[in-house]
Design an enzyme around this catalytic site. Structure first.
Site, PDB file in Angstrom:
ATOM      1  N   ASP A 236      43.906  46.706  38.196  1.00 16.13           N
ATOM      2  CA  ASP A 236      45.183  46.016  37.971  1.00 16.13           C
ATOM      3  C   ASP A 236      45.239  44.724  38.802  1.00 16.13           C
ATOM      4  OD1 ASP A 236      47.920  46.752  36.498  1.00 16.13           O
ATOM      5  OD2 ASP A 236      48.423  45.831  38.413  1.00 16.13           O
ATOM      6  N   TYR A 382      54.225  38.449  39.213  1.00 17.38           N
ATOM      7  CA  TYR A 382      53.958  38.023  37.824  1.00 17.38           C
ATOM      8  C   TYR A 382      54.458  36.602  37.601  1.00 17.38           C
ATOM      9  CZ  TYR A 382      52.910  42.890  36.805  1.00 17.38           C
ATOM     10  OH  TYR A 382      52.343  44.136  36.802  1.00 17.38           O
ATOM     11  N   HIS A 439      44.185  53.679  33.331  1.00 19.41           N
ATOM     12  CA  HIS A 439      44.373  52.459  34.118  1.00 19.41           C
ATOM     13  C   HIS A 439      44.358  52.731  35.627  1.00 19.41           C
ATOM     14  CE1 HIS A 439      45.855  48.423  34.791  1.00 19.41           C
ATOM     15  NE2 HIS A 439      46.865  48.878  35.496  1.00 19.41           N
TER      16      HIS A 439
END
Ligand code: NAG
Ligand code: NAG
Length: 465
Positions: A236, A382, A439
């Site tokens: 990630d 982000y 993930h």
């Protein structure tokens, strides 16, 4: 004569078009030089003009006041005015509200009533804080015992988590790395920091703290701990930050291992489209490529699962306001990701998270966000990494010769092929596809990740420290 003129014009226009296309193509595909970044920007409160770094290292033990746990239990005891799911719907529209109610009840009645036990578990790995660039950074630091060090090659390892994960993902993985597993010649001195704005680390107080700045802080943390050179592992965000670290500071990186090898350069996108249509030309086994899924469907799936990304990349403070101090909303938002990442076979299954990670583990991770009110500050990564200043660095197009290893778990985001990765990582040492796992590899399959990581380390062939 006229005909010839027209033909000439057509040829000229065509040639110009091809030439222009070629220029655009080469411009979009050539590697770029490494940008120079300041490696000591101050990110703490105030202007930092008279900032003197406190370089001391402080022990850290989690010790949440009982009143805070009681308060959380009461908040979770309010009547939930949740909306019922549609008939026949599990998690297709988002986190199922029946499942959420059950989680909340378990959280309140079982998990929080034995918080002392959970807290002791958090404290079972050694943790510290130190100040880097004006920010208090929290990290796990587990050293190798003298007995193990006497028999094994020992290397420092920087272990990087992502969103909505935390250092809690590594609680099974770290002991494997540090202890004597009898199956490898290696043991690792592990440093696993809470990313800036996550967990018990401070958040930046000024705009611009992106994934390149994060790499710089993490590198400076390793230097503070006396490690001039170290290995890097991450998934990630941890994978992106690790890639940036290996790109910006190759002199400090012994090797970089990723369990989310993605690359979104124009060339990598072209290669992924080509690979979709001609997998047998690129991959050594078709088993590794779900080419029966139409390409638009692959992109639709990405879009379906990435709404959170767009909102956090644009308005992190708005979604943050809805989630900070709102434990039930926070649970739905974060648990949805863990639910989805159990893979297509389990994603609509109410027991998926219990099967794949365990209830205590996902609630522990949720507590890291709740206790630190970290929804807004973590979401901002982000936004910062989507800003022009970061995009202009084009770090994905800057090559690095740091040894690179890639492991692809089956239910993670669509990974890049070696063919694409080699444009950036000129020294790819190891590449792997697994038929299972999702993930959150360290959280879900620590033993498989351990085996893959040590295989990579073996292939680098490092000298004894
Ligand atoms: C939850 O609410 C019920 C009913 O109001 C009450 O009896 C119980 O003590 C509350 N539990 C907590 C943990 O606050
Ligand atoms: C490794 O071997 C030693 C000595 O034989 C043993 O004491 C230890 O428990 C083993 N470790 C693991 C993880 O199996």
């Amino acid at each position: 004569m006229k005909c010839l003129a027209i033909f000439g014009v057509i040829v000229a226009v065509f040639a110009a078009f091809v030439g222009y296309g070629y220029l655009v193509f080469t411009d979009l595909t050539r590697p770029l030089p490494k940008p120079e970044l300041k490696d000591n920007t101050y990110w703490g409160p105030g202007d930092g003009k008279n900032y003197v770094a406190d370089e001391k290292i402080y022990d850290f033990k989690l010790n949440v006041p009982k009143a805070e746990i009681d308060d959380l239990r009461q908040q979770l005891n309010r009547t939930l005015k949740l909306t019922e799911p549609l008939d026949g719907i599990a998690f297709q529209y988002g986190f199922n509200s029946y499942a959420l109610e059950q989680f909340v009840q378990y959280w309140r009645e079982k998990y929080l009533t034995k918080w002392d036990e959970r807290q002791a578990y958090f404290n079972s790995l050694k943790q510290y804080t130190t100040e880097i660039q004006g920010l208090k950074i929290h990290y796990i630091h587990e050293r190798v015992s003298k007995e193990v060090a006497a028999k094994k090659k020992v290397y420092p390892l920087l272990l990087l988590h992502g969103w909505p994960g935390s250092v809690r993902e590594f609680y099974d993985f770290i002991p494997m790395l540090r202890n004597d597993q009898n199956i490898t010649d290696y043991a690792f001195e592990v440093v696993a920091p809470s990313l800036v704005g996550f967990g018990w680390s401070d958040a930046a107080t000024k705009p611009g703290f992106d994934a390149a700045e994060m790499a710089t802080v993490m590198r400076n943390l390793m230097l503070r701990l006396g490690h001039k050179q170290f290995l890097i592992q991450g998934g990630d965000w941890g994978s992106i930050i690790g890639s940036n670290l290996a790109t910006l500071y190759p002199q400090n990186s012994l090797g970089y291992h990723s369990n989310m090898c993605v690359l979104s350069t124009p060339l990598a996108i072209l290669k992924s489209i080509y690979t979709h249509y001609y997998p047998e030309k690129v991959l050594f086994s078709r088993m590794f490529y779900n080419h029966h899924v139409p390409i638009w469907e692959k992109y639709m799936r990405l879009i379906e699962e990435s709404g959170y990304f767009h909102i956090q990349a644009t308005k992190p403070d708005t979604i943050g306001a809805a989630l900070d101090s709102n434990p039930v909303g926070l649970a739905a938002y974060i648990l949805e990701k863990f639910q989805t990442c159990t893979g297509p076979a389990l994603a609509q299954d109410f027991g998926a998270m219990v099967t794949v990670y365990g209830l205590e583990a996902v609630l522990d991770n949720l507590m890291v966000y709740y206790l630190n009110n970290a929804a807004t500050t973590s979401g901002r990564l982000y936004a910062e990494t989507s800003r022009k200043a970061y995009r202009d660095l084009q770090l994905e197009r800057v090559q690095t010769s740091v040894p690179m290893g890639c492991v692809r778990f089956a239910h993670d985001l669509p990974p890049a092929t070696d063919w694409a990765l080699r444009d950036k990582f000129t020294n790819m040492k190891h590449s792997m596809y697994f038929q299972q796992g999702g993930h959150f590899a360290a959280f879900e399959m620590p033993a498989m990740l351990y085996n893959d990581f040590t295989t990579f380390v073996e292939k680098i062939g490092l000298e004894n420290e």
